[in-house]
Design a protein around this motif. Sequence first.
Motif, PDB file in Angstrom:
ATOM      1  N   THR A 187     -56.668   9.818 -36.636  1.00  0.00           N
ATOM      2  CA  THR A 187     -55.654   9.050 -35.900  1.00  0.00           C
ATOM      3  C   THR A 187     -54.624   9.941 -35.213  1.00  0.00           C
ATOM      4  O   THR A 187     -53.624   9.438 -34.703  1.00  0.00           O
ATOM      5  N   ALA A 188     -54.880  11.242 -35.195  1.00  0.00           N
ATOM      6  CA  ALA A 188     -53.965  12.146 -34.496  1.00  0.00           C
ATOM      7  C   ALA A 188     -54.091  11.926 -32.984  1.00  0.00           C
ATOM      8  O   ALA A 188     -55.199  11.737 -32.470  1.00  0.00           O
ATOM      9  N   PRO A 189     -52.982  11.930 -32.251  1.00  0.00           N
ATOM     10  CA  PRO A 189     -53.060  11.727 -30.798  1.00  0.00           C
ATOM     11  C   PRO A 189     -53.718  12.912 -30.099  1.00  0.00           C
ATOM     12  O   PRO A 189     -53.494  14.069 -30.456  1.00  0.00           O
ATOM     13  N   HIS A 190     -54.556  12.626 -29.136  1.00  0.00           N
ATOM     14  CA  HIS A 190     -55.233  13.651 -28.340  1.00  0.00           C
ATOM     15  C   HIS A 190     -54.801  13.492 -26.879  1.00  0.00           C
ATOM     16  O   HIS A 190     -54.979  12.423 -26.294  1.00  0.00           O
ATOM     17  N   VAL A 191     -54.244  14.550 -26.330  1.00  0.00           N
ATOM     18  CA  VAL A 191     -53.693  14.510 -24.973  1.00  0.00           C
ATOM     19  C   VAL A 191     -54.692  15.123 -23.994  1.00  0.00           C
ATOM     20  O   VAL A 191     -55.212  16.221 -24.230  1.00  0.00           O
ATOM     21  N   ARG A 192     -54.938  14.399 -22.930  1.00  0.00           N
ATOM     22  CA  ARG A 192     -55.803  14.898 -21.842  1.00  0.00           C
ATOM     23  C   ARG A 192     -54.973  14.940 -20.571  1.00  0.00           C
ATOM     24  O   ARG A 192     -54.603  13.898 -20.033  1.00  0.00           O
ATOM     25  N   GLU A 193     -54.684  16.122 -20.094  1.00  0.00           N
ATOM     26  CA  GLU A 193     -53.843  16.302 -18.916  1.00  0.00           C
ATOM     27  C   GLU A 193     -54.720  16.646 -17.723  1.00  0.00           C
ATOM     28  O   GLU A 193     -55.465  17.633 -17.741  1.00  0.00           O
ATOM     29  N   LEU A 194     -54.621  15.843 -16.681  1.00  0.00           N
ATOM     30  CA  LEU A 194     -55.437  16.038 -15.493  1.00  0.00           C
ATOM     31  C   LEU A 194     -54.788  17.065 -14.571  1.00  0.00           C
ATOM     32  O   LEU A 194     -53.582  17.311 -14.652  1.00  0.00           O
ATOM     33  N   PRO A 195     -55.567  17.666 -13.687  1.00  0.00           N
ATOM     34  CA  PRO A 195     -54.986  18.631 -12.739  1.00  0.00           C
ATOM     35  C   PRO A 195     -54.115  17.927 -11.701  1.00  0.00           C
ATOM     36  O   PRO A 195     -54.186  16.705 -11.530  1.00  0.00           O
ATOM     37  N   TRP A 196     -53.303  18.712 -11.008  1.00  0.00           N
ATOM     38  CA  TRP A 196     -52.507  18.169  -9.916  1.00  0.00           C
ATOM     39  C   TRP A 196     -53.433  17.774  -8.780  1.00  0.00           C
ATOM     40  O   TRP A 196     -54.348  18.511  -8.409  1.00  0.00           O
ATOM     41  N   TRP A 197     -53.183  16.597  -8.204  1.00  0.00           N
ATOM     42  CA  TRP A 197     -53.944  16.144  -7.042  1.00  0.00           C
ATOM     43  C   TRP A 197     -53.022  16.132  -5.829  1.00  0.00           C
ATOM     44  O   TRP A 197     -51.937  15.536  -5.863  1.00  0.00           O
ATOM     45  N   PRO A 198     -53.407  16.798  -4.731  1.00  0.00           N
ATOM     46  CA  PRO A 198     -52.569  16.773  -3.524  1.00  0.00           C
ATOM     47  C   PRO A 198     -52.516  15.376  -2.930  1.00  0.00           C
ATOM     48  O   PRO A 198     -53.489  14.613  -2.998  1.00  0.00           O
ATOM     49  N   VAL A 199     -51.376  15.034  -2.363  1.00  0.00           N
ATOM     50  CA  VAL A 199     -51.156  13.708  -1.789  1.00  0.00           C
ATOM     51  C   VAL A 199     -51.008  13.835  -0.282  1.00  0.00           C
ATOM     52  O   VAL A 199     -50.163  14.603   0.210  1.00  0.00           O
ATOM     53  N   GLN A 200     -51.831  13.110   0.441  1.00  0.00           N
ATOM     54  CA  GLN A 200     -51.749  13.045   1.896  1.00  0.00           C
ATOM     55  C   GLN A 200     -51.130  11.711   2.299  1.00  0.00           C
ATOM     56  O   GLN A 200     -51.049  10.774   1.500  1.00  0.00           O
ATOM     57  N   ASP A 201     -50.704  11.623   3.551  1.00  0.00           N
ATOM     58  CA  ASP A 201     -50.116  10.376   4.038  1.00  0.00           C
ATOM     59  C   ASP A 201     -51.099   9.216   3.917  1.00  0.00           C
ATOM     60  O   ASP A 201     -50.704   8.081   3.622  1.00  0.00           O
ATOM     61  N   ALA A 202     -52.381   9.509   4.110  1.00  0.00           N
ATOM     62  CA  ALA A 202     -53.392   8.442   4.049  1.00  0.00           C
ATOM     63  C   ALA A 202     -53.507   7.869   2.643  1.00  0.00           C
ATOM     64  O   ALA A 202     -53.920   6.712   2.470  1.00  0.00           O
TER      65      ALA A 202
END
Length: 207
Positions: A187-202
């Motif tokens: 029951t220990a919490p497991h953290v999954r951190e995603l990479p940074w995703w660039p954001v475009q105007d679209a």
Amino acid sequence: MRVWSKPARVVLVVAGVGLGACVLAFLGALFLHVAPANSVSKEYRAQVDWVVYPEFEQNWKLFAPDPLQRNVAVDARVQTVGPDGTVVTGEWRGLSAEDWAAIRHDPAPSHLDQNLLRRAWDFYESTHGEGDAQAAPGSRGQLAERYLERIALQRIGTGGGRVIQVQLRATVTAVAPPAWSREQVDTAPHVRELPWWPVQDADREGL
């Protein structure tokens, strides 16, 4: 006492029979949807899905219920750039926590608050597995990334500047078994951190 004419009685009988047939057909489609796979459900899968989705979808199966056995808390943060070119990384924002707060004590909680973010994360996991370097082959992986990204951008907004990147993370905690069970669960919490995703105007179109 009102006496109905013969044509009126015919119309009422036909309408009642038609309504009853529609109700039985609808209940039959729901039964085939949640029942274990069989020859009938396989043959009429397209018709059953047409009746059930999206308003009457069920995430369990008849005779073999599969309730959720974990809690998933999804957080997001954005990186913005100001007019002077300063890049600022925002604080993590608890998207799941906001949904839970909206649901709690609400006698008629929103379907979006209950399922949108959870289903989006399930979709992402189904296309990416345990690794986050790249999406699974095909367009589904990219669609899962874009879906999560747009949900985060819609929730967070501009963040006080022009958003250039967005990042998400999920903390997964297994639900502990009941006291009488001998099952051993981590029951220990497991953290999954995603990479940074660039954001475009679209990426913000239509939000």
